[in-house]
Design a protein around this motif. Structure first.
Motif, short mmCIF file in Angstrom:
data_model
loop_
_atom_site.label_atom_id
_atom_site.label_comp_id
_atom_site.label_asym_id
_atom_site.label_seq_id
_atom_site.Cartn_x
_atom_site.Cartn_y
_atom_site.Cartn_z
N THR A 1 -5.86 10.07 0.96
CA THR A 1 -4.50 10.17 0.43
C THR A 1 -4.53 11.02 -0.83
O THR A 1 -5.40 10.82 -1.68
CB THR A 1 -3.93 8.77 0.09
OG1 THR A 1 -4.02 7.93 1.24
CG2 THR A 1 -2.47 8.87 -0.33
N LEU B 1 -1.60 -0.89 -3.73
CA LEU B 1 -2.87 -0.18 -3.53
C LEU B 1 -2.59 1.23 -3.04
O LEU B 1 -1.90 1.43 -2.04
CB LEU B 1 -3.73 -0.94 -2.51
CG LEU B 1 -3.98 -2.43 -2.82
CD1 LEU B 1 -4.82 -3.06 -1.73
CD2 LEU B 1 -4.64 -2.59 -4.18
N SER C 1 -7.96 11.43 8.80
CA SER C 1 -8.57 10.11 8.98
C SER C 1 -8.61 9.77 10.45
O SER C 1 -7.72 10.15 11.21
CB SER C 1 -7.77 9.04 8.23
OG SER C 1 -6.44 9.01 8.71
N ASN D 1 -5.63 -7.58 5.17
CA ASN D 1 -6.76 -6.67 5.02
C ASN D 1 -6.30 -5.22 5.08
O ASN D 1 -5.42 -4.86 5.88
CB ASN D 1 -7.79 -6.93 6.11
CG ASN D 1 -8.47 -8.28 5.95
OD1 ASN D 1 -8.12 -9.06 5.06
ND2 ASN D 1 -9.42 -8.58 6.81
N THR D 2 -6.91 -4.40 4.24
CA THR D 2 -6.60 -2.98 4.20
C THR D 2 -7.89 -2.17 4.29
O THR D 2 -8.99 -2.70 4.08
CB THR D 2 -5.86 -2.61 2.89
OG1 THR D 2 -6.70 -2.96 1.77
CG2 THR D 2 -4.55 -3.36 2.79
N VAL D 3 -7.73 -0.90 4.60
CA VAL D 3 -8.85 0.01 4.69
C VAL D 3 -8.47 1.31 3.99
O VAL D 3 -7.30 1.72 4.01
CB VAL D 3 -9.24 0.28 6.17
CG1 VAL D 3 -8.07 0.91 6.93
CG2 VAL D 3 -10.49 1.13 6.27
N LYS D 4 -9.43 1.92 3.32
CA LYS D 4 -9.16 3.17 2.60
C LYS D 4 -8.97 4.33 3.56
O LYS D 4 -9.68 4.45 4.56
CB LYS D 4 -10.30 3.48 1.64
CG LYS D 4 -10.39 2.51 0.45
CD LYS D 4 -11.47 2.95 -0.54
CE LYS D 4 -11.53 2.00 -1.73
NZ LYS D 4 -12.56 2.44 -2.71
N VAL D 5 -8.00 5.15 3.24
CA VAL D 5 -7.71 6.35 4.04
C VAL D 5 -7.52 7.52 3.08
O VAL D 5 -7.14 7.32 1.92
CB VAL D 5 -6.45 6.15 4.91
CG1 VAL D 5 -6.69 5.12 6.00
CG2 VAL D 5 -5.26 5.75 4.06
N VAL E 1 0.85 -1.19 0.00
CA VAL E 1 0.00 0.00 0.00
C VAL E 1 0.89 1.24 0.00
O VAL E 1 2.05 1.20 0.41
CB VAL E 1 -0.94 0.01 1.22
CG1 VAL E 1 -1.88 -1.18 1.20
CG2 VAL E 1 -0.16 0.04 2.53
N ALA F 1 0.32 5.19 1.33
CA ALA F 1 -0.57 6.10 2.06
C ALA F 1 0.29 7.10 2.83
O ALA F 1 1.53 7.01 2.84
CB ALA F 1 -1.49 5.32 3.01
N GLN G 1 -4.55 3.30 0.85
CA GLN G 1 -5.04 2.31 1.81
C GLN G 1 -3.94 2.01 2.82
O GLN G 1 -2.75 2.23 2.56
CB GLN G 1 -5.47 1.02 1.10
CG GLN G 1 -6.59 1.23 0.10
CD GLN G 1 -7.24 -0.09 -0.31
OE1 GLN G 1 -7.29 -1.03 0.46
NE2 GLN G 1 -7.76 -0.13 -1.53
N ARG G 2 -4.37 1.49 3.96
CA ARG G 2 -3.41 1.07 4.98
C ARG G 2 -3.90 -0.22 5.62
O ARG G 2 -5.08 -0.58 5.50
CB ARG G 2 -3.24 2.15 6.05
CG ARG G 2 -4.45 2.36 6.94
CD ARG G 2 -4.21 3.47 7.93
NE ARG G 2 -5.39 3.71 8.76
CZ ARG G 2 -5.53 4.77 9.56
NH1 ARG G 2 -4.59 5.69 9.60
NH2 ARG G 2 -6.63 4.91 10.28
#
Length: 400
Positions: free
Chosen positions: A356, A325, A377, A350-354, A203, A205, A328-329
């Motif tokens: 950026t 990606l 965030s 697993n990642t989650v959108k932040v 990722v 970010a 995401q983090r």
């Protein structure tokens, strides 16, 4: 359907269908960039036209270890069979030259004369050898030290005693080489690397106000990797000012981790990150470059010493441009429960959108106002503490 009934001409329908197809679907898609290092760590390199094949025979032991298991087992079996057959032939020639085979034949044809001959004092080099089959069986008994007792070397022939010594030494050498080869193949360092895992995607970010390239690494075993170090390289095609094209130019990139330097303390999964600054080869990378057409591959190499065996192991993986990606983090997977830390490997990748910025690190450094428009965030919870509530008691004086 309408063209079949004759209501609409078929040529018109085919023309409309061709117009409805998107432009990118009309042409053959460009093939994905070939990996230099696979996700499992295997190097995707084929060595061809090697003229000096004899160099492999100068290091026979390493060559045997590098062979596949069927070939190794075949060589293991054939080495013993060939040595038994070779020395079986030597024992047969010794018996033939000394006349043991003729004397055994006379004993089998005429037992009476055989008894008289035995009284005359004929002593064979090796007792009970009648044919090549019996010589082969004696060769096996000598080399593997079975000693059934039916055949033995006498003091009649010094050459037979010398062959006995030579065969024992050759058998010990073959045992040492082949058993050592089997042991090394079963305890190779890459077996330990099977439990060293990397996240499937990397990722990019923000971290501390700077764009960072991040990945997650973990160890599934409880036994530690001592002196673990990790490094990363960017592999891409480059061209020099003189016009020289380097198809696989390897560029080291500076890495940051929670411990500092390249050494890591891999007790629990760690997020390894690289700050994208002006010295980074990713300085001009934006979300528009993260597709399978981009000539970019990032190789990650983890090295360390296995605590239980003391053997140095190495785990490798790589990330192509479309496996990175943007924005995401990784989600937290370490939690504190009942006085100890637990790791949930089901959320390892697993990642989650932040939030950026969709620009390069160069543009972000040149225009600081981009950060002012970015929403903050929410901070994720790194550890969860499970607290057991205890009942509270109030002590009060009873009324008299």
């Amino acid at each position: 359907m309408l063209s079949r009934k004759g209501i609409i001409p078929e040529e018109y329908v085919l023309t409309r269908l061709a117009e409805d197809v998107p432009d990118h679907a009309r042409y053959r898609a460009r093939e994905r960039r070939a990996r230099f290092v696979g996700k499992n760590g295997a190097c995707n390199v084929a060595h061809k036209n090697i003229r000096e094949q004899g160099r492999f025979l100068q290091d026979v032991f390493t060559t045997l270890v590098d062979l596949k298991w069927p070939h190794t087992l075949l060589i293991f079996t054939m080495s013993f069979l060939c040595s038994w057959l070779l020395f079986g032939m030597v024992w047969w020639l010794i018996a033939f030259a000394h006349g043991d085979l003729d004397h055994s034949t006379r004993l089998q044809r005429d037992p009476g004369e055989g008894a008289a001959g035995a009284s005359a004092g004929f002593v064979p080099c090796v007792t009970s050898i009648h044919s090549f089959t019996s010589a082969f069986l004696f060769s096996i008994e000598v080399q593997v030290t079975i000693g059934f007792g039916g055949r033995m070397v006498t003091e009649e022939c010094p050459a037979a005693i010398l062959v006995l010594i030579v065969q024992n030494i050759v058998g010990l050498v073959i045992n040492a080489i082949m058993l050592g080869c089997i042991f090394m193949k079963t305890s190779q360092a890459h077996r330990r690397a099977e439990t060293l895992i990397f996240s499937k995607h990397a990722v990019i970010a923000l971290r501390e106000g700077k764009l960072c390239f991040m990945l997650r690494v973990g160890d599934l075993r409880k036994s530690m990797i001592i002196s673990a170090t990790i490094r990363m390289q960017v592999v891409k095609k480059t061209a020099s000012l003189e016009g020289e094209v380097v198809p696989l130019n390897q560029i080291d990139i500076q890495m940051e981790n929670p411990v500092g330097g390249n050494s890591i303390f891999l007790v629990s999964p760690l997020i390894i990150y690289h700050v994208i600054d002006k010295n980074s080869p990713l300085y001009d990378i934006s979300p528009l470059n993260l597709h399978h057409h981009e000539d970019l591959e990032i190789i990650v190499i983890l090295e360390g010493v296995v605590e239980t065996t003391g053997i140095t192991t190495q785990a490798r993986t790589s990330y192509l441009a479309d496996e990175i990606l943007w924005g995401q983090r990784f989600v937290p997977i370490v939690a504190e429960e009942d006085g100890r830390y637990s790791v949930d490997y089901s959320k390892f990748g697993n990642t989650v959108k932040v939030p950026t910025p969709s620009c390069t690190a160069r543009q972000l450094e040149e225009d600081k106002s981009i950060m002012d428009t970015m929403p903050l965030s929410p901070k994720g919870t790194i550890r969860k503490r499970s607290v057991k509530l205890k009942p509270r008691f109030t002590i009060s004086d009873e009324p008299s």
